[in-house]
Design a protein around this motif. Structure first.
Motif, short mmCIF file in Angstrom:
data_model
loop_
_atom_site.label_atom_id
_atom_site.label_comp_id
_atom_site.label_asym_id
_atom_site.label_seq_id
_atom_site.Cartn_x
_atom_site.Cartn_y
_atom_site.Cartn_z
N LEU A 28 0.83 -1.21 0.00
CA LEU A 28 0.00 0.00 0.00
C LEU A 28 0.86 1.26 0.00
O LEU A 28 0.54 2.24 -0.69
CB LEU A 28 -0.95 0.00 1.20
CG LEU A 28 -2.15 -0.93 1.08
CD1 LEU A 28 -2.90 -1.05 2.40
CD2 LEU A 28 -3.10 -0.44 -0.01
N ASP A 29 1.94 1.24 0.76
CA ASP A 29 2.85 2.39 0.76
C ASP A 29 3.42 2.63 -0.63
O ASP A 29 3.54 3.77 -1.09
CB ASP A 29 3.99 2.17 1.75
CG ASP A 29 3.55 2.30 3.20
OD1 ASP A 29 2.44 2.83 3.44
OD2 ASP A 29 4.30 1.86 4.09
N ASN A 84 0.67 3.97 -3.03
CA ASN A 84 0.27 5.34 -2.69
C ASN A 84 1.42 6.34 -2.79
O ASN A 84 1.23 7.53 -2.53
CB ASN A 84 -0.33 5.39 -1.28
CG ASN A 84 -1.68 4.73 -1.23
OD1 ASN A 84 -2.48 4.85 -2.15
ND2 ASN A 84 -1.95 4.01 -0.16
N LEU A 102 -5.18 -1.58 -5.47
CA LEU A 102 -5.18 -0.71 -4.30
C LEU A 102 -6.44 -0.95 -3.47
O LEU A 102 -6.37 -1.11 -2.25
CB LEU A 102 -5.10 0.76 -4.74
CG LEU A 102 -5.13 1.80 -3.63
CD1 LEU A 102 -3.90 1.70 -2.76
CD2 LEU A 102 -5.27 3.19 -4.22
N THR A 103 -7.58 -1.02 -4.13
CA THR A 103 -8.84 -1.27 -3.43
C THR A 103 -8.82 -2.64 -2.75
O THR A 103 -9.23 -2.78 -1.60
CB THR A 103 -10.02 -1.20 -4.43
OG1 THR A 103 -9.97 0.05 -5.11
CG2 THR A 103 -11.35 -1.35 -3.74
N LEU A 105 -6.22 -4.37 -1.73
CA LEU A 105 -5.29 -4.38 -0.60
C LEU A 105 -5.84 -3.60 0.59
O LEU A 105 -5.61 -3.97 1.74
CB LEU A 105 -3.93 -3.84 -1.02
CG LEU A 105 -3.12 -4.76 -1.92
CD1 LEU A 105 -1.84 -4.08 -2.38
CD2 LEU A 105 -2.79 -6.06 -1.22
N GLN A 106 -6.58 -2.53 0.32
CA GLN A 106 -7.20 -1.78 1.42
C GLN A 106 -8.24 -2.63 2.13
O GLN A 106 -8.33 -2.64 3.36
CB GLN A 106 -7.82 -0.48 0.89
CG GLN A 106 -6.79 0.55 0.51
CD GLN A 106 -7.38 1.72 -0.26
OE1 GLN A 106 -8.43 1.62 -0.88
NE2 GLN A 106 -6.66 2.83 -0.25
N GLN A 151 -6.40 -5.21 4.18
CA GLN A 151 -5.82 -4.63 5.39
C GLN A 151 -6.87 -4.52 6.49
O GLN A 151 -6.60 -4.85 7.65
CB GLN A 151 -5.22 -3.26 5.08
CG GLN A 151 -4.40 -2.69 6.21
CD GLN A 151 -3.72 -1.39 5.82
OE1 GLN A 151 -4.33 -0.54 5.17
NE2 GLN A 151 -2.47 -1.23 6.20
#
Length: 148
Positions: free
Chosen positions: A76-77, A80, A122-123, A125-126, A129
């Motif tokens: 994620l880092d 982003n 991204l979605t 992985l969010q 998390q």
């Protein structure tokens, strides 16, 4: 009487070929007898991969949880990050813009499709998390998955 070495080698090779063929023909009736056409195996010798799971794997999931959380946070880092971070959405967006500016339409299309996939990652992985936070709470309350 002299013996030709070439003839002896050929004769030995021919005998070897006959022996191999004979062993293959001898095995065919044994395989055909069970009706499957394959060598018979004892039914009790089933591989462990075919057994049904004995649980949900909670103990292993709890054990791997810190590493999994670390990998998701790191990904994620990276996603982003700004345009200087390799693998970031911003960097890929900049590459799409550069390709369009240069008139490289096929390249821009290809990169834009990758950008779409990266945004969906991204979605995903969010969501993962937030799921891992709930798993961490459960593991803490249930002795790291050791209780049944």
């Amino acid at each position: 009487m002299s013996v030709n070495p070439t003839v002896n080698r050929r004769a030995a090779a021919a005998l070897g070929a006959i022996a191999v063929a004979g062993s293959l023909f001898a095995a065919v009736p044994a395989q055909a007898a069970d009706g499957t056409g394959s060598p018979s195996a004892a039914p009790s010798a089933a591989p462990s991969a075919r057994q049904t799971p004995k649980g949900d794997g909670a103990k292993g999931i709890c054990k791997r949880l810190p590493k999994t959380e670390e990998r998701v946070a790191k990904a994620l880092d990276r996603l982003n990050g700004d345009a200087t971070v390799v693998g970031s959405i911003a960097r890929l967006q900049q590459r799409v813009t550069d390709a369009k500016t240069a008139g490289h339409t096929p390249i821009a299309t290809y990169l834009n499709d990758r950008l779409t996939a990266r945004r969906s990652l991204l979605t995903t992985l969010q969501t993962r998390q937030s799921d891992l936070k709930a798993v961490a709470t459960w593991c803490a309350a249930n002795n790291q998955g050791s209780t049944k």
